[in-house]
Design a protein around this motif. Structure first.
Motif, PDB file in Angstrom:
ATOM      1  N   MET A 299       0.835  -1.200   0.000  1.00 45.60           N
ATOM      2  CA  MET A 299       0.000   0.000   0.000  1.00 45.60           C
ATOM      3  C   MET A 299       0.871   1.251   0.000  1.00 45.60           C
ATOM      4  O   MET A 299       0.551   2.246  -0.658  1.00 45.60           O
ATOM      5  CB  MET A 299      -0.918   0.000   1.225  1.00 45.60           C
ATOM      6  N   THR A 300       1.987   1.186   0.725  1.00 47.28           N
ATOM      7  CA  THR A 300       2.920   2.320   0.729  1.00 47.28           C
ATOM      8  C   THR A 300       3.522   2.519  -0.654  1.00 47.28           C
ATOM      9  O   THR A 300       3.761   3.652  -1.086  1.00 47.28           O
ATOM     10  CB  THR A 300       4.030   2.092   1.768  1.00 47.28           C
ATOM     11  N   ASP A 301       3.786   1.412  -1.374  1.00 41.35           N
ATOM     12  CA  ASP A 301       4.248   1.514  -2.761  1.00 41.35           C
ATOM     13  C   ASP A 301       3.282   2.350  -3.593  1.00 41.35           C
ATOM     14  O   ASP A 301       3.696   3.215  -4.387  1.00 41.35           O
ATOM     15  CB  ASP A 301       4.370   0.119  -3.392  1.00 41.35           C
ATOM     16  N   ILE A 302       2.007   2.092  -3.420  1.00 37.75           N
ATOM     17  CA  ILE A 302       0.985   2.811  -4.198  1.00 37.75           C
ATOM     18  C   ILE A 302       0.982   4.291  -3.842  1.00 37.75           C
ATOM     19  O   ILE A 302       0.963   5.156  -4.727  1.00 37.75           O
ATOM     20  CB  ILE A 302      -0.408   2.191  -3.942  1.00 37.75           C
ATOM     21  N   PHE A 303       1.016   4.599  -2.547  1.00 31.85           N
ATOM     22  CA  PHE A 303       1.017   6.003  -2.127  1.00 31.85           C
ATOM     23  C   PHE A 303       2.272   6.725  -2.615  1.00 31.85           C
ATOM     24  O   PHE A 303       2.214   7.892  -3.025  1.00 31.85           O
ATOM     25  CB  PHE A 303       0.913   6.101  -0.605  1.00 31.85           C
ATOM     26  N   MET A 304       3.424   6.054  -2.547  1.00 32.08           N
ATOM     27  CA  MET A 304       4.660   6.669  -3.027  1.00 32.08           C
ATOM     28  C   MET A 304       4.588   6.932  -4.519  1.00 32.08           C
ATOM     29  O   MET A 304       5.031   7.980  -5.006  1.00 32.08           O
ATOM     30  CB  MET A 304       5.854   5.772  -2.701  1.00 32.08           C
ATOM     31  N   PHE A 305       4.054   5.986  -5.264  1.00 34.16           N
ATOM     32  CA  PHE A 305       3.965   6.132  -6.721  1.00 34.16           C
ATOM     33  C   PHE A 305       3.081   7.306  -7.099  1.00 34.16           C
ATOM     34  O   PHE A 305       3.382   8.047  -8.039  1.00 34.16           O
ATOM     35  CB  PHE A 305       3.430   4.844  -7.332  1.00 34.16           C
ATOM     36  N   ILE A 306       1.996   7.506  -6.365  1.00 31.71           N
ATOM     37  CA  ILE A 306       1.101   8.636  -6.656  1.00 31.71           C
ATOM     38  C   ILE A 306       1.791   9.957  -6.345  1.00 31.71           C
ATOM     39  O   ILE A 306       1.768  10.888  -7.148  1.00 31.71           O
ATOM     40  CB  ILE A 306      -0.206   8.501  -5.850  1.00 31.71           C
ATOM     41  N   GLY A 307       2.398  10.063  -5.172  1.00 39.66           N
ATOM     42  CA  GLY A 307       3.160  11.259  -4.836  1.00 39.66           C
ATOM     43  C   GLY A 307       2.311  12.420  -4.369  1.00 39.66           C
ATOM     44  O   GLY A 307       1.252  12.248  -3.764  1.00 39.66           O
TER      45      GLY A 307
END
Length: 449
Positions: A299-307
């Motif tokens: 989930m953190t991967d997704i949030f980081m990717f969005i920025g």
């Protein structure tokens, strides 16, 4: 008075300006950090260490291969601080100018195609924008530094000079979404200190939203119906992601004794909120990233990717890209031909730009992850986490950065550079080079799905 032709051409080719400026800053930073005086032990740092640190600072990422507080001398830390300020402020200024240029072109195109080609950005416009961005940035950093200095001095027993230095360093690093800290555990020691953690989280949010959004909110914060599409998508999407991230963190990590479960109950909600802010792309961590559960890492991967927001100090594909694609999906599922955000219709060109930025970013992350997998024996989940963190210029890490082989670290260097200039330059270049086609081919539908 009009801006000189070279400057106008530079504004119309932002990818070249930003890439060259960042590259030069990285070269200068690498040279300075490679000096013996930059290391705490007086020994010359290796060129990979200097290059990695300089790139991470200029691209306001926060990934490190050595501990900032113990490896670098005061001179080295000062160089890192200046590189962070230059990278964050420079990108924010250039991005704001690009947004201004794009908004002028779009607005004039509605009125007159001819005026679009003749209207230019004046020197007064550029001076005013740069002055406002600099004053806004320094003002926020000064307020945050003052709050942190007071807390470090009064609440944590630091001497005033040390508290002031630590306050300024963390303030600049937080506002510019850099994630560099002066403690080996980042903000873990302050997880139960709301004063420090919320102040830093607030600086991260302010810097990540972007100057154009704050400038518009200052004028129209009481009239949300008058917000532009940029401000509406940025504010609403950011709010949704922060709430979603906080709730997910509480649900997923509340029973994990090595992360949120080890925090006193009265501080858990604040700790979860701060942990949800940092992937937006700050790089500080108030919880042990290596101890997070697999679902939380993903989930953190997704949030980081969005920025964060466009024309801000945050990285990622930007919340505007993510939010606009969400509106596109919503319109498509409802069978609507046009995409509406509030009281405005989003041009098809903007929709294509968002899709292009998102898919190109996915492709880069996939390619880099596969390359990293071939270069190291680390697990796929931590490699993906490291790759997304570098590309989105976040700086969060499970702790494997320093142990990676040199080729893998160089991959991360390239990712940080590409991630810093990528979404902005791709989107702006497509918008600024947009030309109407003088003819249309016959239409033919294909099967999708």
């Amino acid at each position: 008075m009009r801006v000189e032709r070279p400057l106008l051409n530079a504004l119309r080719n932002p990818s070249r300006v930003i890439a060259v400026a960042l590259a030069l800053a990285i070269v200068v930073g690498t040279a300075l950090l490679a000096l013996p005086v930059a290391s705490a032990d007086g020994q010359r740092a290796g060129w990979v260490t200097a290059l990695f640190t300089a790139t991470s600072a200029v691209c306001v990422t926060g990934l490190v291969v050595v501990d900032t507080a113990t490896y670098w001398s005061w001179f080295g830390e000062l160089v890192i601080l200046l590189l962070i300020q230059a990278g964050g402020l420079g990108i924010m200024t250039l991005a704001t100018l690009v947004v201004m240029l794009l908004s002028r072109r779009v607005g004039l195109r509605v009125r007159s195609v001819v005026q679009t080609e003749t209207k230019a950005v004046t020197a007064a416009d550029i001076r005013r924008v740069v002055r406002r961005v600099v004053l806004f940035s320094l003002s926020v950093e000064a307020v945050v530094a003052a709050l942190l200095t007071l807390r470090f001095a009064l609440g944590h027993g630091q001497a005033l000079p040390q508290a002031l230095y630590s306050g300024v360093f963390h303030s600049v690093s937080a506002f510019n979404n850099a994630g560099f800290g002066l403690h080996p555990d980042s903000l873990v020691r302050y997880v139960e200190d709301p004063w420090v953690s919320l102040t830093i989280a607030g600086a991260v949010i302010v810097g990540g939203l972007g100057f154009p959004v704050w400038f518009e909110l200052a004028r129209t914060w009481r009239r949300p119906r008058q917000w532009s599409v940029l401000t509406r998508i940025t504010v609403y999407t950011t709010a949704v992601l922060l709430v979603t991230g906080t709730v997910f963190m509480v649900v997923a990590e509340n029973s994990n004794p090595d992360t949120l479960g080890g925090v006193d109950r009265e501080h858990r909600l604040v700790a979860a909120f701060v942990a949800a802010v940092m992937p937006r792309t700050a790089g500080f961590n108030n919880l042990d990233i290596a101890a997070l559960r697999p679902e939380t890492l993903f989930m953190t991967d997704i949030f980081m990717f969005i920025g964060g927001g466009s024309a801000g100090t945050a990285g990622g594909v930007k919340v505007t890209t993510f939010g606009l694609l969400a509106y596109v999906i919503w319109a498509e599922t409802r069978g609507e031909r046009d995409v509406h955000v509030g009281t405005r219709r989003v041009p098809t060109a903007n929709q294509r730009q968002a899709l292009t930025v998102a898919l190109l970013s996915v492709g880069i992350v996939v390619l880099a992850t596969l390359t990293m997998s071939a270069l190291t024996t680390q697990g796929f989940d931590v490699i993906l986490f490291e790759t997304v963190s570098a590309f989105a210029t976040v700086g969060l890490s499970t702790g494997i950065t320093a142990s990676l082989p040199v080729p893998a670290q160089l991959v991360l260097v390239a990712l940080m550079f590409i991630g810093r200039i990528g979404p902005l330059t791709v989107a702006s270049a497509m918008a600024l080079r947009e030309r109407p086609r003088l003819y249309q081919l016959p239409e033919e539908r294909t099967i999708v799905g």
